[in-house]
Design a protein around this motif. Structure first.
Motif, PDB file in Angstrom:
ATOM      1  N   ARG A 241      -9.696  20.793  12.714  1.00  0.00           N
ATOM      2  CA  ARG A 241      -9.114  22.080  11.944  1.00  0.00           C
ATOM      3  C   ARG A 241     -10.199  22.870  10.982  1.00  0.00           C
ATOM      4  NH1 ARG A 241      -4.528  18.573  10.620  1.00  0.00           N
ATOM      5  NH2 ARG A 241      -3.026  18.350  12.342  1.00  0.00           N
ATOM      6  N   VAL A 242     -11.029  22.293  10.104  1.00  0.00           N
ATOM      7  CA  VAL A 242     -12.000  22.675   9.340  1.00  0.00           C
ATOM      8  C   VAL A 242     -13.047  23.373  10.291  1.00  0.00           C
ATOM      9  CG1 VAL A 242     -13.773  22.413   7.624  1.00  0.00           C
ATOM     10  CG2 VAL A 242     -11.556  21.186   7.308  1.00  0.00           C
ATOM     11  N   ILE A 243     -13.439  22.567  11.361  1.00  0.00           N
ATOM     12  CA  ILE A 243     -14.708  23.220  11.990  1.00  0.00           C
ATOM     13  C   ILE A 243     -13.975  24.461  12.748  1.00  0.00           C
ATOM     14  CG2 ILE A 243     -16.021  23.013  14.156  1.00  0.00           C
ATOM     15  CD1 ILE A 243     -15.789  19.820  13.278  1.00  0.00           C
ATOM     16  N   ARG A 244     -12.938  24.468  13.335  1.00  0.00           N
ATOM     17  CA  ARG A 244     -12.260  25.627  13.939  1.00  0.00           C
ATOM     18  C   ARG A 244     -12.071  26.861  13.108  1.00  0.00           C
ATOM     19  NH1 ARG A 244      -6.609  24.259  15.958  1.00  0.00           N
ATOM     20  NH2 ARG A 244      -6.152  24.842  13.734  1.00  0.00           N
ATOM     21  N   THR A 245     -11.507  26.583  11.751  1.00  0.00           N
ATOM     22  CA  THR A 245     -11.511  27.630  10.808  1.00  0.00           C
ATOM     23  C   THR A 245     -13.010  28.350  10.524  1.00  0.00           C
ATOM     24  OG1 THR A 245      -9.711  26.487   9.899  1.00  0.00           O
ATOM     25  CG2 THR A 245     -10.569  28.249   8.602  1.00  0.00           C
ATOM     26  N   THR A 246     -13.899  27.558  10.507  1.00  0.00           N
ATOM     27  CA  THR A 246     -15.512  27.932  10.273  1.00  0.00           C
ATOM     28  C   THR A 246     -15.743  28.765  11.333  1.00  0.00           C
ATOM     29  OG1 THR A 246     -15.699  25.963   8.810  1.00  0.00           O
ATOM     30  CG2 THR A 246     -17.729  27.048   9.734  1.00  0.00           C
TER      31      THR A 246
ATOM     32  N   LEU B  46     -14.380  32.264  11.182  1.00  0.00           N
ATOM     33  CA  LEU B  46     -15.328  33.015  10.305  1.00  0.00           C
ATOM     34  C   LEU B  46     -16.587  33.474  10.839  1.00  0.00           C
ATOM     35  CD1 LEU B  46     -15.693  34.338   7.366  1.00  0.00           C
ATOM     36  CD2 LEU B  46     -16.492  32.105   6.765  1.00  0.00           C
ATOM     37  N   LEU B  47     -17.278  32.551  11.518  1.00  0.00           N
ATOM     38  CA  LEU B  47     -18.544  32.804  12.271  1.00  0.00           C
ATOM     39  C   LEU B  47     -18.327  34.009  13.310  1.00  0.00           C
ATOM     40  CD1 LEU B  47     -20.048  29.231  12.393  1.00  0.00           C
ATOM     41  CD2 LEU B  47     -20.727  31.172  10.700  1.00  0.00           C
ATOM     42  N   TYR B  48     -17.180  33.739  14.278  1.00  0.00           N
ATOM     43  CA  TYR B  48     -16.963  34.715  15.152  1.00  0.00           C
ATOM     44  C   TYR B  48     -16.840  36.306  14.571  1.00  0.00           C
ATOM     45  CZ  TYR B  48     -15.327  37.082  19.373  1.00  0.00           C
ATOM     46  OH  TYR B  48     -14.669  37.902  20.402  1.00  0.00           O
ATOM     47  N   SER B  49     -15.915  36.321  13.526  1.00  0.00           N
ATOM     48  CA  SER B  49     -15.752  37.526  12.876  1.00  0.00           C
ATOM     49  C   SER B  49     -17.032  38.331  12.472  1.00  0.00           C
ATOM     50  CB  SER B  49     -14.785  37.691  11.856  1.00  0.00           C
ATOM     51  OG  SER B  49     -15.438  36.676  10.994  1.00  0.00           O
ATOM     52  N   LEU B  50     -17.967  37.439  11.884  1.00  0.00           N
ATOM     53  CA  LEU B  50     -19.275  37.810  11.606  1.00  0.00           C
ATOM     54  C   LEU B  50     -20.250  38.318  12.854  1.00  0.00           C
ATOM     55  CD1 LEU B  50     -19.987  35.446   8.714  1.00  0.00           C
ATOM     56  CD2 LEU B  50     -19.343  37.664   8.291  1.00  0.00           C
ATOM     57  N   HIS B  51     -19.871  37.274  13.839  1.00  0.00           N
ATOM     58  CA  HIS B  51     -20.506  37.897  14.954  1.00  0.00           C
ATOM     59  C   HIS B  51     -20.178  38.960  15.548  1.00  0.00           C
ATOM     60  CE1 HIS B  51     -22.300  37.245  19.201  1.00  0.00           C
ATOM     61  NE2 HIS B  51     -21.025  37.331  19.709  1.00  0.00           N
TER      62      HIS B  51
ATOM     63  N   VAL C   3      -7.862  35.837   4.462  1.00  0.00           N
ATOM     64  CA  VAL C   3      -7.310  34.797   5.391  1.00  0.00           C
ATOM     65  C   VAL C   3      -7.954  33.682   5.826  1.00  0.00           C
ATOM     66  CG1 VAL C   3      -6.339  34.847   8.028  1.00  0.00           C
ATOM     67  CG2 VAL C   3      -6.059  37.002   6.612  1.00  0.00           C
ATOM     68  N   MET C   4      -9.257  33.738   5.649  1.00  0.00           N
ATOM     69  CA  MET C   4      -9.970  32.560   6.131  1.00  0.00           C
ATOM     70  C   MET C   4      -9.940  31.620   5.103  1.00  0.00           C
ATOM     71  SD  MET C   4     -11.172  32.742   9.192  1.00  0.00           S
ATOM     72  CE  MET C   4     -11.219  34.017  10.287  1.00  0.00           C
ATOM     73  N   ILE C   5     -10.163  32.023   3.642  1.00  0.00           N
ATOM     74  CA  ILE C   5     -10.024  31.216   2.625  1.00  0.00           C
ATOM     75  C   ILE C   5      -8.542  30.591   2.297  1.00  0.00           C
ATOM     76  CG2 ILE C   5     -10.204  31.232   0.119  1.00  0.00           C
ATOM     77  CD1 ILE C   5     -12.686  31.269   1.216  1.00  0.00           C
ATOM     78  N   GLY C   6      -7.763  31.205   2.734  1.00  0.00           N
ATOM     79  CA  GLY C   6      -6.158  30.798   2.791  1.00  0.00           C
ATOM     80  C   GLY C   6      -5.804  29.689   3.798  1.00  0.00           C
TER      81      GLY C   6
END
Length: 595
Positions: free
Chosen positions: A241-246, A249-254, A325-328
């Motif tokens: 779950r931690v990897i998926r949430t990260t 975030l990386l995809y939104s930056l992408h 949203v990502m932090i929450g």
């Protein structure tokens, strides 16, 4: 000499007859136990298959060593290994007619490939659209991977989704037509068809534009299903779950970096201080700009034109929303992963606060802290019953059988009892942890429970001072059963029992056992019989048990076995015929000579 030889032969015969009597008694006990509990397996070993006969062939080779014609062998160094070609295994494999989506690992593996194809489209379509990475020189490589992903999508629709089992009216449907019909009526089928729209035909008119493949990103249902199935089989799902949430975030930056390069190209590379100047690695520099924008680090050049101002404002708003949203979500994932640890810490802190308020002695506080730490680290929770409360009774029984049946079934007290009674008893067992030198029970106190050692050791104390170790009981042993099963006034503890090191015990209370035995009268009779036998053994004097008594100078002569006397009497009626008759005649002769 004749007397010594005769006495020697008599002793041998006597020993042999006693051995036969003992074997007959053991056989009788086994048959009786088999009649009481038909599920008890026999101790006799199963017959061993005789080895196949080895016939020498005319060429001198043993037939057992000759490889059969249908087997395949692989020679390596000096050895020959039997192997089956992978092509034969592939040909003999039969695809299942129905697939259980909840437990079939092959289906989870297939979803992994589908999700990889989906990620290829989601990550690479924006890059190929914005950045100049797709050129006429490498276009055939991009198209090859694109159509390979389309093939995976198509196989998922035609082969896998039409074979998925489903539940209807409480029944698991495995009929081919019903499964196919269920998939065609589902929302999943509509989205799968939509994501395979053949917009690629527009390539002949507008060229190879990656945006025409955007519908391939609509297969998001497979991604969420893969997450659900994978988390169900992982032991530490919170890591995924931690990897998926990260990754979110990386995809939104992408995506933001791709939009920034598109905006820079629209305005003109290097035309203002705000746009990308075209130097260095374009993707890395745009990604760096997207990170500073979405995380609102600052230090960015001010936009100059109206288009740049609007684009930057939308970036700021989107960045604040996405980052919050990502932090929450990350907080929820970490909180769920450490919920048990947080509960353990809160319980320990509340207990310590309570003990300090009432000024409990420091030694008692240290033992309480030790119990908390050992219980948590040994079983990962403070109370196992809280975990199983939400499960139905049948599932609790299945878990109890898998965890505790091997220990309870080896207890001699319950051997021969009804198997279902033992199953009912497993659900009533309570697990308790004792610290080193803790008194499990004391002599003279009223016994209301029986103990089964799950792990660790306990010592039974006795002697004049009550501190001598009489016996050490290990895992699988039972004590306290006499107080539990005794009727009348025999329900007091007969010895002190102390934990030797950390001990994990199962406790069965007397009221629970009585409630169970009401439904199993035969097992109740058997347990009462065993309890009476234990009480008789405990009440015997030490001399009767072979304990220390008056020293015996000359041991008494062993009695002649009844079976041997009966055989001698039978020889008298047979007029001395046979070996026993001759032995009887020889004994009379020797007795006459001695007189």
């Amino acid at each position: 000499r004749i007397g010594s030889a005769t006495s020697l032969s008599s002793a041998v015969i006597n020993t042999r007859l006693q051995e036969l009597v003992r074997l007959f008694k053991e056989r009788t006990e086994k048959v009786k136990e088999k009649l009481i509990d038909p599920d008890v397996t026999s101790d006799d070993e199963s017959p061993v298959a005789s080895p196949a006969a080895v016939v020498p062939t005319p060429g001198g080779e043993l037939e057992g060593d000759k490889p059969s014609g249908g087997d395949h062998y692989c020679e390596m160094l000096c050895c020959t290994f039997k192997s089956q070609p992978w092509l034969d295994r592939l040909k003999s494999y039969q695809f299942p007619s129905s697939i259980d989506p909840l437990t079939n690992l092959m289906y989870v593996l297939w979803l992994f490939f589908v999700v990889m194809a989906w990620n290829w489209n989601c990550w690479l379509i924006p890059v190929r659209w914005a950045f100049p990475y797709q050129t006429p020189a490498n276009i055939h490589y991009w198209l090859l991977v694109d159509y390979l992903c389309d093939l995976i999508y198509l196989l998922d629709i035609l082969v896998f989704q039409t074979r998925l089992q489903f539940v209807q009216g409480g029944d698991i449907i495995t009929d081919k037509k019903a499964m196919k019909k269920n998939y065609l009526r589902s929302q999943r089928f509509k989205m799968d068809v939509l994501c395979l729209l053949p917009l690629d035909f527009f390539y002949f008119k507008v060229g190879v534009n990656p945006l025409l493949r955007f519908p391939r990103c609509l297969k998001y249902m497979a991604f969420f299903e893969f997450n659900s199935r994978l988390e169900a089989i992982l032991t530490k799902a919170y890591i995924y779950r931690v990897i998926r949430t990260t990754a979110y975030l990386l995809y939104s930056l992408h995506v933001n970096s791709c939009l920034y390069y598109w905006a820079s190209a629209y305005e003109g590379l290097g035309s203002t201080t705000w746009v990308y100047d075209g130097e260095g690695n374009s993707y890395i520099r745009c990604y760096y700009w997207a990170v500073k924008t979405l995380i609102t680090i600052g230090g960015l050049p001010d936009p100059k034109t109206l288009f740049e101002i609007v684009f930057q404002l939308l970036n700021y708003f989107t960045g604040v929303f996405a980052f919050s949203v990502m932090i929450g979500q990350m907080r929820d994932v970490v909180g769920a992963a450490t919920a048990g640890q947080t509960y353990y810490r809160s319980c320990m802190d509340s207990t310590i606060k309570y003990m300090n308020f009432y000024k409990i002695p420091r030694t008692v506080q240290n033992r309480v802290k030790t119990w908390y730490e050992y219980t948590w680290h040994s079983q990962g929770m403070l109370d196992e019953s809280e975990l199983l409360v939400q499960l139905p009774d049948k599932m609790r029984l299945d878990i109890a059988i898998d965890v505790n049946y091997n220990i309870v079934s080896k207890v001699a007290l319950f051997q021969g009892c009804d198997r279902q009674m033992i199953f009912d008893m497993l659900k009533r067992l309570k697990s308790v942890v004792y610290l080193p030198n803790d008194y499990v029970c004391k002599k003279g106190e009223i016994g209301r429970e029986m103990y089964i050692i799950q792990a660790g050791q306990v010592q039974v104390l006795g002697g004049p001072d009550g501190k001598s170790v009489l016996v050490t009981l290990k895992a699988g042993s039972v004590f306290g059963e006499i107080s539990l099963l005794a009727a009348g006034g025999g329900n007091r503890r007969t010895a002190n029992v102390v934990a030797h090191g950390f001990a994990n015990l199962f406790i069965l209370e007397k009221k629970d056992l009585n409630e169970i035995l009401v439904h199993y009268p035969e097992s109740q009779k058997l347990l009462r019989k065993k309890a009476k036998k234990m009480l008789r053994n405990n009440n015997k004097p030490k001399d009767a048990k072979g304990g220390p008594g008056d020293p015996v100078i000359i041991p008494p002569k062993a009695d002649t076995p009844k079976l041997f006397r009966a055989a001698l009497a039978a020889t008298g009626r047979m007029e001395g015929k046979g070996p026993l008759g001759r032995l009887r005649w020889r004994l009379r002769e020797l007795r006459a000579m001695q007189e």
